[in-house]
Scaffold this active site. Structure first.
Site, short mmCIF file in Angstrom:
data_model
loop_
_atom_site.label_atom_id
_atom_site.label_comp_id
_atom_site.label_asym_id
_atom_site.label_seq_id
_atom_site.Cartn_x
_atom_site.Cartn_y
_atom_site.Cartn_z
N LYS A 173 -3.73 7.27 6.56
CA LYS A 173 -2.67 6.96 7.54
C LYS A 173 -1.28 7.07 6.91
O LYS A 173 -1.09 6.66 5.78
CB LYS A 173 -2.86 5.55 8.08
CG LYS A 173 -4.18 5.33 8.79
CD LYS A 173 -4.38 3.86 9.16
CE LYS A 173 -4.55 2.98 7.95
NZ LYS A 173 -4.97 1.60 8.29
N THR A 208 5.97 -3.52 13.74
CA THR A 208 4.72 -2.76 13.55
C THR A 208 3.60 -3.66 13.03
O THR A 208 2.68 -3.18 12.37
CB THR A 208 4.95 -1.61 12.55
OG1 THR A 208 5.49 -2.16 11.34
CG2 THR A 208 5.88 -0.55 13.08
N GLY A 210 0.29 -5.24 12.75
CA GLY A 210 -1.04 -4.98 13.33
C GLY A 210 -1.33 -3.54 13.68
O GLY A 210 -2.31 -3.25 14.38
N THR A 211 -0.52 -2.60 13.17
CA THR A 211 -0.78 -1.19 13.51
C THR A 211 -2.14 -0.72 12.98
O THR A 211 -2.87 -0.01 13.67
CB THR A 211 0.31 -0.24 12.93
OG1 THR A 211 0.53 -0.58 11.58
CG2 THR A 211 1.59 -0.32 13.71
N GLY A 212 -2.48 -1.12 11.73
CA GLY A 212 -3.74 -0.69 11.13
C GLY A 212 -4.95 -1.21 11.91
O GLY A 212 -5.89 -0.47 12.21
N CYS A 213 -4.90 -2.50 12.28
CA CYS A 213 -6.00 -3.11 13.04
C CYS A 213 -6.15 -2.42 14.39
O CYS A 213 -7.26 -2.10 14.84
CB CYS A 213 -5.72 -4.59 13.29
SG CYS A 213 -5.38 -5.54 11.81
N1 LIG Z 1 7.08 3.66 12.61
C1 LIG Z 1 6.00 4.31 13.02
N2 LIG Z 1 6.08 5.31 13.92
C2 LIG Z 1 4.99 5.97 14.35
N3 LIG Z 1 3.74 5.70 13.92
C3 LIG Z 1 3.58 4.72 13.02
C4 LIG Z 1 4.68 3.97 12.51
N4 LIG Z 1 4.20 3.03 11.63
C5 LIG Z 1 2.87 3.20 11.60
N5 LIG Z 1 2.48 4.22 12.41
C6 LIG Z 1 1.11 4.67 12.65
O1 LIG Z 1 0.31 3.51 12.83
C7 LIG Z 1 -0.99 3.71 12.28
C8 LIG Z 1 -1.26 2.63 11.21
O2 LIG Z 1 -0.68 3.09 10.02
P1 LIG Z 1 -0.25 2.31 8.74
O3 LIG Z 1 -0.13 3.34 7.68
O4 LIG Z 1 0.95 1.49 9.05
O5 LIG Z 1 -1.51 1.40 8.50
P2 LIG Z 1 -1.67 0.03 7.72
O6 LIG Z 1 -0.72 -0.03 6.57
O7 LIG Z 1 -3.11 -0.13 7.44
O8 LIG Z 1 -1.22 -0.99 8.82
P3 LIG Z 1 -0.87 -2.55 8.61
O9 LIG Z 1 0.56 -2.55 8.16
O10 LIG Z 1 -1.07 -3.11 9.99
O11 LIG Z 1 -1.84 -3.08 7.59
C9 LIG Z 1 -1.00 5.15 11.74
O12 LIG Z 1 -1.49 6.02 12.74
C10 LIG Z 1 0.47 5.40 11.46
O13 LIG Z 1 0.78 6.77 11.41
C1 LIG Z 2 -6.10 -11.26 10.01
C2 LIG Z 2 -5.35 -10.06 9.56
N1 LIG Z 2 -6.01 -8.91 9.31
C3 LIG Z 2 -5.33 -7.81 8.91
C4 LIG Z 2 -3.95 -7.87 8.75
C5 LIG Z 2 -3.19 -6.63 8.29
O1 LIG Z 2 -2.36 -6.17 9.30
C6 LIG Z 2 -3.29 -9.09 9.05
N2 LIG Z 2 -1.94 -9.21 8.92
N3 LIG Z 2 -4.01 -10.16 9.44
#
Ligand SMILES: Nc1ncnc2c1ncn2[C@@H]1O[C@H](COP(=O)(O)OP(=O)(O)OP(=O)(O)O)[C@@H](O)[C@H]1O
Ligand SMILES: Cc1ncc(CO)c(N)n1
Length: 263
Positions: A173, A208, A210-213
């Site tokens: 990602k 942003t 919770g984007t990963g979840c």
């Molecule tokens: N500012 C942004 N604009 C567009 N897409 C984004 C942006 N930030 C994150 N994404 C998208 O959101 C999704 C999650 O990506 P990210 O790399 O942030 O994951 P993560 O680090 O695991 O997330 P978290 O920060 O929730 O743990 C991906 O598809 C990424 O491309």
């Molecule tokens: C509970 C939980 N899982 C994953 C993340 C990562 O986004 C978070 N902030 N909190």
């Protein structure tokens, strides 16, 4: 109705973890079940506490779900102990679960390694070989492949190394990139090898949380409905871009997404 189990931690503020997962699964019209690994006290400004669920009770939750409503797909987020990793691997094998998306919450945004070595060893040996799609962010892609990412080629190579090591598909990602938010999928099946870029403009939104979840749950929902990995990621990428682009503004820090932007 298709069902998806999320195995993750609870986020009291509702933007990440189990709460983000259930919202995402529900708007995707799949039935969500959940096994909670830990309670976290957190909000848009940060985490103040984590209370892991003891292994016995975690297993009791897993048993309740698997013995009754066998999931069509499983999404794995934050895991709180080595024992929980072993229990998850045991149930995925016992119930022959084929569609498993794991978001390896391993490196914090500031670059700190969050999972201690003892837990990493069990993740690598027992859990990752049972995963169909791993979704590392950029720092996690570097960490898991052991190489530095400087451009698209090195990112493709890193994803390939991870995919070959654990025999799974890998979605690297790009949310932590400085230029764009392009994600890259490496998928090797019996007969072919896919390399797919999902281009996306970086949306100028500081919220942003919770984007990963959210992304991994959306992928799991699409897999449960029968879409391929490639299509599931495409749909999930459109969903996450919409959820960030809706510009919800809640809380005083890194706020949550609008999970209901498409309703
Ligand atoms: N500012 C942004 N604009 C567009 N897409 C984004 C942006 N930030 C994150 N994404 C998208 O959101 C999704 C999650 O990506 P990210 O790399 O942030 O994951 P993560 O680090 O695991 O997330 P978290 O920060 O929730 O743990 C991906 O598809 C990424 O491309
Ligand atoms: C509970 C939980 N899982 C994953 C993340 C990562 O986004 C978070 N902030 N909190």
């Amino acid at each position: 109705m298709k069902t998806v189990l999320t195995i993750a931690g609870s986020d009291a503020s509702g933007g990440a973890g189990i709460q983000a997962d259930i919202k995402t699964l529900t708007v995707h019209k799949v039935y969500a079940t959940s096994c909670i690994t830990a309670l976290t006290a957190q909000n848009t400004k940060g985490i103040t506490g984590i209370m892991p669920v003891p292994p016995d009770f975690f297993e009791e939750q897993m048993d309740s779900v698997f013995s009754d409503i066998k999931p069509d797909a499983v999404k794995i987020g934050m895991i709180a102990s080595k024992e929980q990793v072993e229990i998850i691997a045991k149930y995925l094998q016992k119930y022959s679960i084929k569609q498993v998306v794991a978001d390896p919450v391993m490196i914090s945004t500031s670059g700190t390694v969050l999972v201690e070595e003892k837990v990493r060893e069990v993740l690598y040996e027992k859990l990752f070989p049972n995963i169909s799609l791993l979704t590392p962010n950029l720092p996690e892609t570097e960490f898991l492949s052991g190489g530095k990412i400087t451009d698209r080629k090195t990112r493709e190579k890193a994803a390939e190394i991870i995919a070959k090591r654990w025999n799974c598909a890998v979605l690297s990602k790009g949310g932590h990139s400085e230029q764009n938010a392009d994600d890259f999928l490496y998928e090797k099946s019996f007969e072919s090898r896919k390399k797919v870029w999902y281009p996306a403009c970086r949306i100028n939104n500081p919220n942003t949380h919770g984007t990963g979840c959210t992304l991994s749950s959306a992928i799991a929902a699409n897999l449960a409905k029968g879409f391929s990995i490639e299509e599931s990621v495409k749909k999930a990428k459109d969903y996450i871009s919409g959820a960030i682009g809706a510009m919800l503004n809640l809380g005083q820090g890194n706020g949550p997404l609008d999970h209901m932007w498409d309703l």
